[in-house]
Design a protein around this motif. Structure first.
Motif, mmCIF file in Angstrom:
data_model
loop_
_atom_site.group_PDB
_atom_site.id
_atom_site.type_symbol
_atom_site.label_atom_id
_atom_site.label_comp_id
_atom_site.label_asym_id
_atom_site.label_seq_id
_atom_site.Cartn_x
_atom_site.Cartn_y
_atom_site.Cartn_z
ATOM 1 N N GLN A 1 0.834 -1.201 0.000
ATOM 2 C CA GLN A 1 0.000 0.000 0.000
ATOM 3 C C GLN A 1 0.869 1.251 0.000
ATOM 4 O O GLN A 1 0.580 2.213 -0.705
ATOM 5 N N LEU A 2 1.929 1.239 0.775
ATOM 6 C CA LEU A 2 2.825 2.384 0.857
ATOM 7 C C LEU A 2 3.458 2.647 -0.499
ATOM 8 O O LEU A 2 3.514 3.773 -0.964
ATOM 9 N N SER A 3 3.930 1.579 -1.179
ATOM 10 C CA SER A 3 4.557 1.781 -2.479
ATOM 11 C C SER A 3 3.569 2.319 -3.493
ATOM 12 O O SER A 3 3.927 3.113 -4.324
ATOM 13 N N SER A 4 2.310 1.880 -3.426
ATOM 14 C CA SER A 4 1.336 2.367 -4.396
ATOM 15 C C SER A 4 1.053 3.843 -4.190
ATOM 16 O O SER A 4 0.761 4.556 -5.133
ATOM 17 N N HIS A 5 1.172 4.327 -2.948
ATOM 18 C CA HIS A 5 0.952 5.757 -2.693
ATOM 19 C C HIS A 5 2.161 6.591 -3.098
ATOM 20 O O HIS A 5 2.037 7.781 -3.325
ATOM 21 N N LEU A 6 3.331 5.974 -3.189
ATOM 22 C CA LEU A 6 4.535 6.708 -3.547
ATOM 23 C C LEU A 6 4.787 6.736 -5.045
ATOM 24 O O LEU A 6 5.684 7.429 -5.502
ATOM 25 N N PRO B 1 -31.342 12.671 -9.960
ATOM 26 C CA PRO B 1 -30.008 12.706 -10.559
ATOM 27 C C PRO B 1 -28.986 13.354 -9.612
ATOM 28 O O PRO B 1 -29.350 14.150 -8.740
ATOM 29 N N PHE B 2 -27.732 13.012 -9.823
ATOM 30 C CA PHE B 2 -26.645 13.578 -9.026
ATOM 31 C C PHE B 2 -25.612 14.191 -9.958
ATOM 32 O O PHE B 2 -25.434 13.741 -11.092
ATOM 33 N N GLN B 3 -24.945 15.213 -9.471
ATOM 34 C CA GLN B 3 -23.842 15.813 -10.214
ATOM 35 C C GLN B 3 -22.546 15.409 -9.529
ATOM 36 O O GLN B 3 -22.412 15.521 -8.317
ATOM 37 N N ILE B 4 -21.600 14.934 -10.333
ATOM 38 C CA ILE B 4 -20.280 14.552 -9.851
ATOM 39 C C ILE B 4 -19.311 15.625 -10.334
ATOM 40 O O ILE B 4 -19.200 15.855 -11.539
ATOM 41 N N ASP B 5 -18.658 16.309 -9.408
ATOM 42 C CA ASP B 5 -17.697 17.362 -9.741
ATOM 43 C C ASP B 5 -16.295 16.884 -9.417
ATOM 44 O O ASP B 5 -16.001 16.563 -8.257
ATOM 45 N N LEU B 6 -15.435 16.859 -10.420
ATOM 46 C CA LEU B 6 -14.033 16.496 -10.227
ATOM 47 C C LEU B 6 -13.185 17.750 -10.378
ATOM 48 O O LEU B 6 -13.185 18.383 -11.432
ATOM 49 N N TYR B 7 -12.487 18.129 -9.324
ATOM 50 C CA TYR B 7 -11.593 19.292 -9.332
ATOM 51 C C TYR B 7 -10.199 18.808 -9.735
ATOM 52 O O TYR B 7 -9.537 18.122 -8.973
ATOM 53 N N TRP B 8 -9.780 19.157 -10.966
ATOM 54 C CA TRP B 8 -8.565 18.547 -11.491
ATOM 55 C C TRP B 8 -7.307 18.946 -10.738
ATOM 56 O O TRP B 8 -6.335 18.211 -10.741
ATOM 57 N N GLU B 9 -7.293 20.078 -10.047
ATOM 58 C CA GLU B 9 -6.102 20.437 -9.270
ATOM 59 C C GLU B 9 -6.016 19.647 -7.965
ATOM 60 O O GLU B 9 -4.993 19.667 -7.308
ATOM 61 N N GLN B 10 -7.095 18.969 -7.590
ATOM 62 C CA GLN B 10 -7.118 18.214 -6.336
ATOM 63 C C GLN B 10 -7.212 16.712 -6.585
ATOM 64 O O GLN B 10 -7.535 15.956 -5.673
ATOM 65 N N MET B 11 -6.914 16.274 -7.790
ATOM 66 C CA MET B 11 -7.059 14.860 -8.121
ATOM 67 C C MET B 11 -6.148 13.960 -7.288
ATOM 68 O O MET B 11 -6.439 12.792 -7.108
ATOM 69 N N ASP B 12 -5.058 14.506 -6.760
ATOM 70 C CA ASP B 12 -4.148 13.679 -5.979
ATOM 71 C C ASP B 12 -4.549 13.604 -4.508
ATOM 72 O O ASP B 12 -3.918 12.919 -3.724
ATOM 73 N N ARG B 13 -5.613 14.293 -4.136
ATOM 74 C CA ARG B 13 -6.095 14.244 -2.756
ATOM 75 C C ARG B 13 -7.159 13.172 -2.613
ATOM 76 O O ARG B 13 -7.792 12.760 -3.582
ATOM 77 N N ALA B 14 -7.380 12.751 -1.369
ATOM 78 C CA ALA B 14 -8.351 11.680 -1.112
ATOM 79 C C ALA B 14 -9.751 12.077 -1.562
ATOM 80 O O ALA B 14 -10.507 11.251 -2.048
ATOM 81 N N GLN B 15 -10.110 13.337 -1.397
ATOM 82 C CA GLN B 15 -11.471 13.756 -1.731
ATOM 83 C C GLN B 15 -11.418 14.986 -2.637
ATOM 84 O O GLN B 15 -11.861 16.055 -2.257
ATOM 85 N N GLY B 16 -10.914 14.811 -3.854
ATOM 86 C CA GLY B 16 -10.846 15.900 -4.816
ATOM 87 C C GLY B 16 -12.090 15.996 -5.674
ATOM 88 O O GLY B 16 -12.040 16.510 -6.780
ATOM 89 N N PHE B 17 -13.201 15.482 -5.143
ATOM 90 C CA PHE B 17 -14.453 15.514 -5.897
ATOM 91 C C PHE B 17 -15.629 15.637 -4.930
ATOM 92 O O PHE B 17 -15.499 15.376 -3.740
ATOM 93 N N GLN C 1 -9.090 5.977 -6.244
ATOM 94 C CA GLN C 1 -7.790 6.617 -6.032
ATOM 95 C C GLN C 1 -6.814 6.265 -7.140
ATOM 96 O O GLN C 1 -6.065 7.122 -7.618
ATOM 97 N N ALA C 2 -6.806 4.997 -7.570
ATOM 98 C CA ALA C 2 -5.908 4.584 -8.649
ATOM 99 C C ALA C 2 -6.256 5.299 -9.951
ATOM 100 O O ALA C 2 -5.364 5.771 -10.670
ATOM 101 N N ASP D 1 -12.612 6.629 -16.346
ATOM 102 C CA ASP D 1 -12.763 5.530 -15.389
ATOM 103 C C ASP D 1 -13.247 6.028 -14.028
ATOM 104 O O ASP D 1 -14.082 5.388 -13.389
ATOM 105 N N PHE D 2 -12.723 7.171 -13.586
ATOM 106 C CA PHE D 2 -13.154 7.752 -12.321
ATOM 107 C C PHE D 2 -14.665 7.974 -12.314
ATOM 108 O O PHE D 2 -15.363 7.546 -11.392
ATOM 109 N N PHE D 3 -15.182 8.645 -13.341
ATOM 110 C CA PHE D 3 -16.611 8.936 -13.381
ATOM 111 C C PHE D 3 -17.448 7.659 -13.479
ATOM 112 O O PHE D 3 -18.512 7.569 -12.859
ATOM 113 N N LEU D 4 -16.988 6.686 -14.239
ATOM 114 C CA LEU D 4 -17.719 5.415 -14.312
ATOM 115 C C LEU D 4 -17.783 4.728 -12.948
ATOM 116 O O LEU D 4 -18.831 4.203 -12.552
ATOM 117 N N LEU D 5 -16.664 4.715 -12.227
ATOM 118 C CA LEU D 5 -16.627 4.080 -10.902
ATOM 119 C C LEU D 5 -17.581 4.773 -9.931
ATOM 120 O O LEU D 5 -18.366 4.120 -9.232
#
Length: 167
Positions: free
Chosen positions: A19-24, A74-90, A126-127, A136-140
């Motif tokens: 898990q540590l290596s995947s985060h690095l 319906p729901f709106q999914i917002d992805l903030y591209w500058e925060q994609m590397d954070r746990a909750q960038g959406f 996260q991956a 893939d993110f939006f589909l998931l």
């Protein structure tokens, strides 16, 4: 007992190391062609897709969601591209909110205050974000929104509209 305990510790340390290596791992920055391809695929899949440059986000609207006979809209999914590397960038927003009777901040069994509890889908999300796979993110996330797991719900669907008063 000692051999069993050492074996267990070794397995836990190995899992922690993986898990540590995947985060690095370095974050993949998608090429312009990959981004255009993902945005085109999103439009074909969802229809309502917006690229909001001022807010630096990509927005997708899901089809109306119904879980076990309860219409959540319906729901709106917002992805903030500058925060994609954070746990909750959406964020996840109900466009026609039908909140749970006992907690108005819960607009979906797995959404509280616009934050998705992805459960077992967390690592996949996260991956996808780490690798820049926007489509893939939006589909998931869409799949999670269309799925109900009573064991991890903020409010169970059988209590969504409140409890019956027997008096």
């Amino acid at each position: 007992d000692l051999e069993y305990a050492l074996g267990r510790q070794l397995r836990e340390l190995t899992a922690f190391r993986e898990q540590l290596s995947s985060h690095l791992l370095p974050r993949h920055v998608p090429s312009l062609a990959e981004i255009v391809s993902d945005l085109s695929a999103l439009t074909a899949e969802f229809g309502d897709v917006r690229l909001e440059l001022q807010q630096r986000r990509v927005c997708v609207v899901t089809d109306p969601i119904e879980l076990e006979g309860i219409s959540l809209g319906p729901f709106q999914i917002d992805l903030y591209w500058e925060q994609m590397d954070r746990a909750q960038g959406f964020e996840i927003s109900a466009l026609e909110p039908v909140p749970a009777a006992e907690n108005e901040a819960v607009t979906h069994p797995h959404v509280h205050d616009n934050v998705l509890c992805a459960g077992e889908g967390t690592l996949s999300i996260q991956a996808a974000l780490r690798e820049g796979r926007i489509f893939d993110f939006f589909l998931l996330v869409n799949q999670i929104l269309h799925t109900y797991n009573a064991g991890s719900a903020h409010v169970a669907l059988d209590r969504w509209e409140g409890t019956v008063c027997r008096e």
